[in-house]
Design a protein around this motif. Sequence first.
Motif, PDB file in Angstrom:
ATOM      1  N   SER A  23       0.802  -1.235   0.000  1.00  0.00           N
ATOM      2  CA  SER A  23       0.000   0.000   0.000  1.00  0.00           C
ATOM      3  C   SER A  23       0.828   1.275   0.000  1.00  0.00           C
ATOM      4  CB  SER A  23      -0.954   0.016   1.205  1.00  0.00           C
ATOM      5  OG  SER A  23      -1.980  -0.926   1.014  1.00  0.00           O
ATOM      6  N   GLY A  24       2.133   1.151   0.006  1.00  0.00           N
ATOM      7  CA  GLY A  24       2.885   2.405  -0.112  1.00  0.00           C
ATOM      8  C   GLY A  24       4.284   2.372   0.445  1.00  0.00           C
ATOM      9  N   ILE A  25       4.944   3.504   0.226  1.00  0.00           N
ATOM     10  CA  ILE A  25       6.303   3.720   0.748  1.00  0.00           C
ATOM     11  C   ILE A  25       6.308   5.132   1.325  1.00  0.00           C
ATOM     12  CG2 ILE A  25       8.760   3.951   0.165  1.00  0.00           C
ATOM     13  CD1 ILE A  25       8.277   2.311  -2.347  1.00  0.00           C
ATOM     14  N   GLY A  26       6.802   5.284   2.545  1.00  0.00           N
ATOM     15  CA  GLY A  26       6.943   6.617   3.132  1.00  0.00           C
ATOM     16  C   GLY A  26       5.642   7.134   3.729  1.00  0.00           C
ATOM     17  N   THR A  27       5.728   8.321   4.300  1.00  0.00           N
ATOM     18  CA  THR A  27       4.592   8.887   5.042  1.00  0.00           C
ATOM     19  C   THR A  27       4.211  10.255   4.493  1.00  0.00           C
ATOM     20  OG1 THR A  27       5.408   7.768   7.005  1.00  0.00           O
ATOM     21  CG2 THR A  27       3.785   9.501   7.371  1.00  0.00           C
TER      22      THR A  27
END
Length: 489
Positions: free
Chosen positions: A461-465
């Motif tokens: 669902s993703g990388i990083g914030t």
Amino acid sequence: MFSNIKDQELIFRNLINGNWTNSKSGKFIEIYSPIDNSLVGKVPAMTTEEVDYTFECARKAQENWKNTPINKRAEVLYKAADILEDKVKDLTYIMMLEIGKDNKSCESEILRTADFIRFTADASKSLSGESIPGDSFPGFKRNKISVVTREPLGVVLAISPFNYPINLAASKIAPAIVAGNTVVLKPATQGSLCGLYLAKVFEEAGVPAGVLNTVTGKGSEIGDYIVTHRDVDFINFTGSTEIGTRISKITSMVPLLMELGGKDAAIVLEDADLDLTASNIVSGAYSYSGQRCTAVKRVLVVDKVADALVEKIKEKVEKLSIGNPLEIDDVNIVPLINSKAADFVVELIEEAKEKGAKLLVGGNREGNLVYPTLFDYVTTDMRLAWEEPFGPVLPIIRVKDKDEAIAIANESKYGLQSAVFTENINEAFYVADRLEVGTVQVNNKTERGPDHFPFLGVKASGIGTQGIKYSIEAMTRPKATIINLVERK
Ligand code: NAP
Ligand code: G3P
């Protein structure tokens, strides 16, 4: 209801180095409405040479922009927020036509984005560094001091999806430019009229030439070229896991910030307030026809309360309004973005039916309009238990207890959000602690807002914030200048 934009021909151009530019190729991409397949407008299909020139301009402009005082950069954002608010009626109309979203949701997306931009300008003022004395580390003395400042990364490539064409473009542009980066925005093709309109808002607000640029063209044609371009220092992408994975495979040594797909679970325990739970699940699953990354995409309910919950959900789904957002205010279920999307949702519906799931509501389709669909007794051998439909279909999976719910929730390749419904705070934390997701909502539907909260996905669902402060941090890096004072005897 709407102003004069209604009768205008929407032939938009790209913003490159402060100029509104057509492609020299003379080629345009026509944008058709998902509502009735009518032509909404056109955007240029840019060539690779034009892409090169755009990045070159962004690179040059960054030299001055990074030295522009933060308070001046923030001023541009405040103006952009005000202009965006002024344009809400026109932009709502364009967004409705272009992506088929209902008027209330379009309007709230635009107003929320104006607030986002203002909050980003506010947050930029607390961008600060630190000074670290050397003598806190063994063997070093006080004469060594590290002065740590935050530096922009350079040229940010922002790629946005179709479903929030204003919010998910601005939430990349605003933090990037306020931090001293320049931006090349590549909006989703279906959504590019909104994206270019947003660029116009920033231009009117006084963003200097080259600081914000846009590139339009189909991702399948120019996507690989732009993400691997030598002048990209950072990629902020929101879209499908499929394209996100591709970008992470073909790029090298470029930091990535990615918001991808999800299969958010609503976990319902036996002591949940079932009225509150059902309302949250239905609005979470079906608004904008489920075309939200954070939509509730499965319900995991314990057997004991399953019958009662299912009845309440069914009642609410049957009352959802369905149809054309141009004709029905605040409509819940609208035509999906294109026929391929509707085909995919129907494929999942048919497979669930064949495998014995109990169809409670819907299951039918007219053109791109898929009726709100609710299944009970979905089991883990069905695709609907695992795949992201991005459409108005909700599977209910019955489980024996909270541990089975947690196990099924975590078996997903996705890890965006989950919700847990319970009146017991200890149970809420028991479940939340064990879920492999970026965010757990207790007694609320899964959702991103408010936009200053951290927002992230784990696993596929993703990388990083992201989130205002987090996005600014992600698009800056620390720079350490070390003072070595001469020791006086
Ligand atoms: P998509 O098909 O992945 O497209 C996203 C963007 O990528 C578009 O601008 C697209 O351009 C571009 N693109 C396509 N191929 C590319 C390539 N090879 N290289 C670089 N860029 C390329 O996603 P979508 O259909 O617009 O959006 C739906 C998906 O986004 C869902 O999976 C949803 O869960 C996810 N999403 C996630 C979040 C989150 O915050 N986690 C938020 C919203 C949406 P074209 O339009 O020109 O193809
Ligand atoms: O930023 C918009 C999108 O990521 C989802 O937002 O708050 O409707 O879940 P929300």
